[in-house]
Design a protein around this motif. Sequence first.
Motif, PDB file in Angstrom:
ATOM      1  N   HIS A  10       0.828  -1.213   0.000  1.00 59.05           N
ATOM      2  CA  HIS A  10       0.000   0.000   0.000  1.00 59.05           C
ATOM      3  C   HIS A  10       0.864   1.264   0.000  1.00 59.05           C
ATOM      4  CE1 HIS A  10      -3.317   2.701   1.174  1.00 59.05           C
ATOM      5  NE2 HIS A  10      -2.467   3.208   2.048  1.00 59.05           N
ATOM      6  N   HIS A  11       1.864   1.301   0.896  1.00 59.75           N
ATOM      7  CA  HIS A  11       2.632   2.538   1.074  1.00 59.75           C
ATOM      8  C   HIS A  11       3.725   2.730   0.026  1.00 59.75           C
ATOM      9  CE1 HIS A  11       0.733   3.980   4.648  1.00 59.75           C
ATOM     10  NE2 HIS A  11       1.031   2.907   5.360  1.00 59.75           N
ATOM     11  N   ALA A  12       4.163   1.656  -0.610  1.00 62.89           N
ATOM     12  CA  ALA A  12       5.285   1.776  -1.548  1.00 62.89           C
ATOM     13  C   ALA A  12       4.991   2.758  -2.667  1.00 62.89           C
ATOM     14  CB  ALA A  12       5.629   0.403  -2.130  1.00 62.89           C
ATOM     15  N   THR A  13       3.721   2.886  -3.056  1.00 69.16           N
ATOM     16  CA  THR A  13       3.368   3.822  -4.126  1.00 69.16           C
ATOM     17  C   THR A  13       2.569   5.013  -3.602  1.00 69.16           C
ATOM     18  OG1 THR A  13       1.459   2.397  -4.585  1.00 69.16           O
ATOM     19  CG2 THR A  13       3.399   2.105  -5.963  1.00 69.16           C
ATOM     20  N   ARG A  14       2.473   5.139  -2.282  1.00 66.14           N
ATOM     21  CA  ARG A  14       1.676   6.235  -1.706  1.00 66.14           C
ATOM     22  C   ARG A  14       2.495   7.019  -0.690  1.00 66.14           C
ATOM     23  NH1 ARG A  14      -1.571   1.842  -2.565  1.00 66.14           N
ATOM     24  NH2 ARG A  14      -3.527   2.177  -3.704  1.00 66.14           N
ATOM     25  N   GLY A  15       2.533   6.517   0.546  1.00 69.42           N
ATOM     26  CA  GLY A  15       3.211   7.274   1.602  1.00 69.42           C
ATOM     27  C   GLY A  15       4.702   7.057   1.674  1.00 69.42           C
ATOM     28  N   GLY A  16       5.234   6.042   0.989  1.00 68.13           N
ATOM     29  CA  GLY A  16       6.663   5.788   1.027  1.00 68.13           C
ATOM     30  C   GLY A  16       7.042   4.882   2.191  1.00 68.13           C
ATOM     31  N   LEU A  17       8.338   4.567   2.281  1.00 67.85           N
ATOM     32  CA  LEU A  17       8.801   3.604   3.266  1.00 67.85           C
ATOM     33  C   LEU A  17       8.748   4.133   4.693  1.00 67.85           C
ATOM     34  CD1 LEU A  17      11.780   1.875   1.425  1.00 67.85           C
ATOM     35  CD2 LEU A  17       9.348   1.283   1.464  1.00 67.85           C
ATOM     36  N   ALA A  18       8.856   5.445   4.873  1.00 66.95           N
ATOM     37  CA  ALA A  18       8.715   5.991   6.229  1.00 66.95           C
ATOM     38  C   ALA A  18       7.313   5.736   6.766  1.00 66.95           C
ATOM     39  CB  ALA A  18       9.016   7.492   6.224  1.00 66.95           C
ATOM     40  N   ALA A  19       6.315   5.812   5.899  1.00 68.43           N
ATOM     41  CA  ALA A  19       4.947   5.518   6.319  1.00 68.43           C
ATOM     42  C   ALA A  19       4.794   4.043   6.661  1.00 68.43           C
ATOM     43  CB  ALA A  19       3.963   5.920   5.218  1.00 68.43           C
ATOM     44  N   TYR A  20       5.502   3.187   5.936  1.00 69.64           N
ATOM     45  CA  TYR A  20       5.482   1.755   6.241  1.00 69.64           C
ATOM     46  C   TYR A  20       6.035   1.500   7.635  1.00 69.64           C
ATOM     47  CZ  TYR A  20       7.270  -3.052   6.228  1.00 69.64           C
ATOM     48  OH  TYR A  20       7.593  -4.342   6.567  1.00 69.64           O
ATOM     49  N   THR A  21       7.185   2.073   7.938  1.00 68.00           N
ATOM     50  CA  THR A  21       7.748   1.926   9.279  1.00 68.00           C
ATOM     51  C   THR A  21       6.786   2.455  10.335  1.00 68.00           C
ATOM     52  OG1 THR A  21      10.105   1.886   8.711  1.00 68.00           O
ATOM     53  CG2 THR A  21       9.527   2.842  10.817  1.00 68.00           C
ATOM     54  N   ALA A  22       6.202   3.617  10.077  1.00 65.38           N
ATOM     55  CA  ALA A  22       5.282   4.216  11.052  1.00 65.38           C
ATOM     56  C   ALA A  22       4.088   3.319  11.329  1.00 65.38           C
ATOM     57  CB  ALA A  22       4.815   5.583  10.549  1.00 65.38           C
ATOM     58  N   ASP A  23       3.609   2.619  10.306  1.00 62.11           N
ATOM     59  CA  ASP A  23       2.458   1.725  10.471  1.00 62.11           C
ATOM     60  C   ASP A  23       2.817   0.430  11.189  1.00 62.11           C
ATOM     61  OD1 ASP A  23       0.345   3.147   9.529  1.00 62.11           O
ATOM     62  OD2 ASP A  23      -0.001   1.919   7.748  1.00 62.11           O
ATOM     63  N   ARG A  24       4.037  -0.045  11.013  1.00 58.34           N
ATOM     64  CA  ARG A  24       4.346  -1.411  11.434  1.00 58.34           C
ATOM     65  C   ARG A  24       5.227  -1.544  12.678  1.00 58.34           C
ATOM     66  NH1 ARG A  24       0.963  -4.342  10.732  1.00 58.34           N
ATOM     67  NH2 ARG A  24       2.333  -6.150  10.911  1.00 58.34           N
ATOM     68  N   LEU A  25       6.112  -0.612  12.925  1.00 61.27           N
ATOM     69  CA  LEU A  25       7.117  -0.806  13.975  1.00 61.27           C
ATOM     70  C   LEU A  25       6.494  -0.937  15.361  1.00 61.27           C
ATOM     71  CD1 LEU A  25      10.018  -1.055  14.882  1.00 61.27           C
ATOM     72  CD2 LEU A  25      10.228   1.436  14.812  1.00 61.27           C
ATOM     73  N   ALA A  26       5.635  -0.006  15.731  1.00 60.10           N
ATOM     74  CA  ALA A  26       5.061  -0.041  17.086  1.00 60.10           C
ATOM     75  C   ALA A  26       4.172  -1.267  17.264  1.00 60.10           C
ATOM     76  CB  ALA A  26       4.277   1.237  17.360  1.00 60.10           C
ATOM     77  N   ARG A  27       3.368  -1.575  16.251  1.00 57.41           N
ATOM     78  CA  ARG A  27       2.455  -2.720  16.366  1.00 57.41           C
ATOM     79  C   ARG A  27       3.216  -4.032  16.526  1.00 57.41           C
ATOM     80  NH1 ARG A  27      -2.424  -5.034  15.596  1.00 57.41           N
ATOM     81  NH2 ARG A  27      -2.602  -6.880  14.265  1.00 57.41           N
ATOM     82  N   THR A  28       4.182  -4.278  15.670  1.00 60.22           N
ATOM     83  CA  THR A  28       4.903  -5.545  15.749  1.00 60.22           C
ATOM     84  C   THR A  28       5.747  -5.632  17.017  1.00 60.22           C
ATOM     85  OG1 THR A  28       6.660  -4.623  14.351  1.00 60.22           O
ATOM     86  CG2 THR A  28       4.933  -5.908  13.259  1.00 60.22           C
ATOM     87  N   THR A  29       6.261  -4.505  17.488  1.00 61.01           N
ATOM     88  CA  THR A  29       7.030  -4.519  18.742  1.00 61.01           C
ATOM     89  C   THR A  29       6.154  -4.984  19.902  1.00 61.01           C
ATOM     90  OG1 THR A  29       8.532  -2.769  17.994  1.00 61.01           O
ATOM     91  CG2 THR A  29       8.345  -3.114  20.370  1.00 61.01           C
ATOM     92  N   ARG A  30       4.923  -4.492  19.966  1.00 60.07           N
ATOM     93  CA  ARG A  30       4.004  -4.927  21.027  1.00 60.07           C
ATOM     94  C   ARG A  30       3.733  -6.428  20.939  1.00 60.07           C
ATOM     95  NH1 ARG A  30       1.227  -0.223  19.443  1.00 60.07           N
ATOM     96  NH2 ARG A  30      -0.314  -1.482  18.311  1.00 60.07           N
TER      97      ARG A  30
END
Length: 374
Positions: free
Chosen positions: A302-322
């Motif tokens: 989804h983010h690769a062509t929209r928000g970019g990789l920073a948006a990918y990190t923002a979506d995934r890092l906190a969730r997967t860490t929990r």
Amino acid sequence: MTRAVVIGGGIGGLTAAVALERAGWTVTVFEQAPSIAPVGSGLAIAPNALKALDTIGVGDEVRKLSAVQGEAGIRRPDGRWLSRTSAEEAWARYGDPIVLLLRSALVDLLTVRLSPGSLHVNTRVESIDPKSGRVTTSAGVVDADLVVAADGIRSSTRKALFPGHPEPVYAGVTSWRLVVRSSEPVRAAETWGRGLVFGVMPLTDDQVYCYATAVAAPGERAADEKAELTRLFGGWHRPIPGLLADTDPAVVLRHDLYSMDTPLPAFHRGMAALLGDAAHAMTPHLGQGACQAIEDAVVLGHHATRGGLAAYTADRLARTTRIVRRSRAVGRLTRWSNPLAVPVRDTVMLLAGRLGPNVAFRQFDDVFGWRPPA
């Protein structure tokens, strides 16, 4: 048209490849093994991962090929139930139950959706340049606009992107996996003993996926792993002894469990992104390892062509860490072996189970209730 290279032909890498192709990318997948046929084991796909698979058109086919996890829960070695849930309750709460299928079945569903010629097996990625997107493989050099590293728990890409970052640590337990045919109906359950766990997951066609864990030193192995399982679990409740008796010793797999206890600062650097075990290796105690890799893949698509990789990190890092930390915490509970502490643990679970299945499911609302980006 933008070009992506995916490193690794496991479930996370293949899901990412399908998601990116659907978003208009030209994708090349490199897998260093001679084939992508996975080891023989089962897989639980939770409601969150089913919703993710729906976004790439695979969810309904997974549902058709899967067994629905019906009544399930946690038991003691004597067979007494400590807690129970049902598929109907999961369906009502999350819109889907947990479904069970062979790992190979999901790999097949993903592989057939790739463009012809996009998958290259027996090809090792030797290095990547995250600034330019250049990927050097054993077969040559490829330039990409995006590099997706799904190269597993010992990811060489992670080490290149974040040199010096702590590696996944041994979780203190080893695990076994096997698939066996059963001549009698089997209900899904996970049985907790003193430092021991045995899980049973009925699949389709009378197949049963079994998994087990035990406290052990890292690297410890038995001369006969089936005999070792029988020694540890042969006296537990039915159907465990019968399933072990019917198991072909050749299908028993054993691996030590590791956890990414120190989260990465980001899941990307330059033009490269990490997903699955390469980004957040976790123990299997929440059944979310593959599910989180699937989530990663569709969010990245989804983010690769929209928000970019920073948006990918923002979506995934906190969730997967929990989720990594929660899985690790559950794993520590299963390691308890003190004869005074284990009955206390079991009593707490029994009392919580008597409050009803909603109490158990409520703890998973933030996991199972996830929805993919619109």
